[in-house]
Enzyme design. Sequence first.
Site, PDB file in Angstrom:
ATOM      1  N   TYR A 100      -4.887   4.782   0.332  1.00 50.46           N
ATOM      2  CA  TYR A 100      -5.991   3.947  -0.190  1.00 50.46           C
ATOM      3  C   TYR A 100      -5.641   3.075  -1.379  1.00 50.46           C
ATOM      4  O   TYR A 100      -6.503   2.838  -2.223  1.00 50.46           O
ATOM      5  CB  TYR A 100      -7.193   4.833  -0.577  1.00 50.46           C
ATOM      6  CG  TYR A 100      -7.491   5.966   0.373  1.00 50.46           C
ATOM      7  CD1 TYR A 100      -7.861   5.712   1.682  1.00 50.46           C
ATOM      8  CD2 TYR A 100      -7.408   7.302  -0.034  1.00 50.46           C
ATOM      9  CE1 TYR A 100      -8.146   6.750   2.562  1.00 50.46           C
ATOM     10  CE2 TYR A 100      -7.690   8.347   0.834  1.00 50.46           C
ATOM     11  CZ  TYR A 100      -8.047   8.065   2.126  1.00 50.46           C
ATOM     12  OH  TYR A 100      -8.323   9.102   2.984  1.00 50.46           O
ATOM     13  N   HIS A 101      -4.415   2.564  -1.440  1.00 54.68           N
ATOM     14  CA  HIS A 101      -4.051   1.759  -2.602  1.00 54.68           C
ATOM     15  C   HIS A 101      -3.593   0.347  -2.248  1.00 54.68           C
ATOM     16  O   HIS A 101      -2.562  -0.110  -2.753  1.00 54.68           O
ATOM     17  CB  HIS A 101      -2.949   2.469  -3.412  1.00 54.68           C
ATOM     18  CG  HIS A 101      -3.344   3.812  -3.931  1.00 54.68           C
ATOM     19  ND1 HIS A 101      -2.450   4.814  -4.221  1.00 54.68           N
ATOM     20  CD2 HIS A 101      -4.564   4.321  -4.213  1.00 54.68           C
ATOM     21  CE1 HIS A 101      -3.097   5.882  -4.657  1.00 54.68           C
ATOM     22  NE2 HIS A 101      -4.386   5.607  -4.656  1.00 54.68           N
ATOM     23  N   PRO A 102      -4.331  -0.388  -1.404  1.00 55.53           N
ATOM     24  CA  PRO A 102      -3.886  -1.759  -1.109  1.00 55.53           C
ATOM     25  C   PRO A 102      -4.009  -2.647  -2.352  1.00 55.53           C
ATOM     26  O   PRO A 102      -5.028  -2.611  -3.042  1.00 55.53           O
ATOM     27  CB  PRO A 102      -4.848  -2.222  -0.009  1.00 55.53           C
ATOM     28  CG  PRO A 102      -6.062  -1.390  -0.160  1.00 55.53           C
ATOM     29  CD  PRO A 102      -5.572  -0.064  -0.691  1.00 55.53           C
ATOM     30  N   ASP A 161       0.860  -1.188   0.000  1.00 50.74           N
ATOM     31  CA  ASP A 161       0.000   0.000   0.000  1.00 50.74           C
ATOM     32  C   ASP A 161       0.897   1.239   0.000  1.00 50.74           C
ATOM     33  O   ASP A 161       2.066   1.180   0.383  1.00 50.74           O
ATOM     34  CB  ASP A 161      -0.896  -0.002   1.253  1.00 50.74           C
ATOM     35  CG  ASP A 161      -1.931   1.125   1.225  1.00 50.74           C
ATOM     36  OD1 ASP A 161      -2.318   1.566   0.130  1.00 50.74           O
ATOM     37  OD2 ASP A 161      -2.355   1.562   2.322  1.00 50.74           O
TER      38      ASP A 161
END
Length: 531
Positions: free
Chosen positions: A460-462, A289
């Site tokens: 917010y980028h898992p 992330d």
Amino acid sequence: MYDYVIVGAGSAGCVLANRLTANPNTKVLLLEAGGRDWNPFIHMPAGLSRLVNHKAINWNYQTAPQSQLNNRCLYWPRGKVLGGSSSINAMCYIRGQAQDYDRWQELGNPGWGYRDVLPYFLKSEDNGRGADNYHAVGGPLSVSDLRHTNKLSHAFIKAGRQLGFPENPDFNAARQEGFGFYQVTQREGRRCSAATGFLDPVKGRDNLTVLLRAQALALLWDGQRIRGIRYHHNGRDVEVEAGEVLLSGGAINSPQLLMLSGIGPGQHLHEHAIDVHLDLPGVGANLQDHLDICILQKSSKPVTYDQPNEIAIGLNYWLTHAGVGSSNVAEAGAFIASELATDGRPDIQLHFVPAQLDDHGRNRLPGYGYTIHACYLRPHSRGEIRLQSTDPRQPPHIDPRYLDDQQDIDAMLAAARIAREVMATPAFSDFRGPELLPGNECRNDEQLLEFIRRKAETIYHPVGTCKMGSDDMAVVDHQLKVHGLEGVRVVDASIMPELVSGNTNAPTIMFAEKVADHLINNSAIHHADAA
Ligand SMILES: Cc1cc2nc3c(=O)[nH]c(=O)nc-3n(C[C@H](O)[C@H](O)[C@H](O)COP(=O)(O)OP(=O)(O)OC[C@H]3O[C@@H](n4cnc5c(N)ncnc54)[C@H](O)[C@@H]3O)c2cc1C
């Protein structure tokens, strides 16, 4: 009996539903755990601050305590609504760097180099600026310039010039580096989520069934093949057969569903008394992330979005689809190669917000201010998703292990230093008040690191929890089929072997375009170099 059951109507699932039902003979069932996207704050871009911890349309996840972040549990919003996270995201349209995809190919994924994937970015796109070598028109995903920008966002771009960085009008063309405005996934000032772009135009098709508030519980087995899915809908569990199941539940839910179905690390499944159908150690591993730190400066002038006249903005917006209501708030940004980027590729991304942003906007601060988000684009730390219960309604254990790798600490420090340099440029002289976060008392790297440990959050980028590849830890192959199994693919952000250098919505939409094309044409994943 359906040809395809798609689990999750998010960024990827909506694309699949659209493309696969273009053939009237292909019957598709789309299951979505959330409800309709009727909430007006989804569609008015500036409404996003109302969605970030909305109880009904958000999974509202929490991570495990993060040992490198003072044992804090970080808040992870994810969309639980038609459109998935594309209905609550910040709309920045970014594809990443060409080298990201070339690297995936080098890692053993033929057909995923930049030349291979570019046509699928173009296939989706309807760019308001028109078509060129890097952009297309006529696709379902509308990409536009912002209709309203704040004067502080212009100051931010000027700040970049003053520091000697290029101005970049298009982060998705030949060169990513520089400062500029983001293009956004909007159509005429309204959010263009995957649902509005891909699903709305086709929901009347007879061969597409969309079930809302329908949560997939487990895959159904037939020997070594998946034959369908069990889901919960209207108070009862239902089983449905499918030629193929496409998992598009996102990087947290897709590995959870695989593990609940007996596909995952054998020992872990044993611990939960789940029958191990397929021992795949990579399921849930490789979690990556973008960790993000916010530098927050008070504004001496009331020009920010902090104290909006909501009624006036709302009225103007609903009449004109323009003005402050059409802003995605994170209007401008930058891609910068820090001193650690020995290959010269940008390794830092900035998002500029002309408002005070603390704790995902959940902590509303008095007065006026502006914020630079800074993140490191290619983190080395790897975490995992694990089950904490065999009940599919319980959230899984989410442990991103942020800053486990010293290189990530060094890069986050570099990112925070750069953001402060930007804040200190003459471009902001007319607006600059005191620095609120980290504050003037933070003077050296030791103090800056303590600040990062205390305040860093997700941007917010898992991704990466069902990674594509051919090594022992890969979960899907380059056609996104689960290794060792027939009848199931994973098509969502979880398949990234390594996180792209940018935001993750456009890449996820691209994966779905590419796989849909492959399924429709029954072809091998196309490899541009072999063509
Ligand atoms: C607050 C926020 C801001 C962001 N900002 C940006 C941005 O500006 N630009 C950008 O490019 N990216 C952004 N992102 C990231 C981007 O939106 C995501 O990477 C992308 O949407 C992921 O797509 P996906 O298809 O993997 O999952 P999602 O879009 O999350 O879709 C998964 C869907 O599956 C459903 N689902 C899950 N489990 C089940 C189940 N068991 N049964 C049925 N349905 C299920 C979910 O409810 C959801 O609708 C942001 C994300 C968030 C949360």
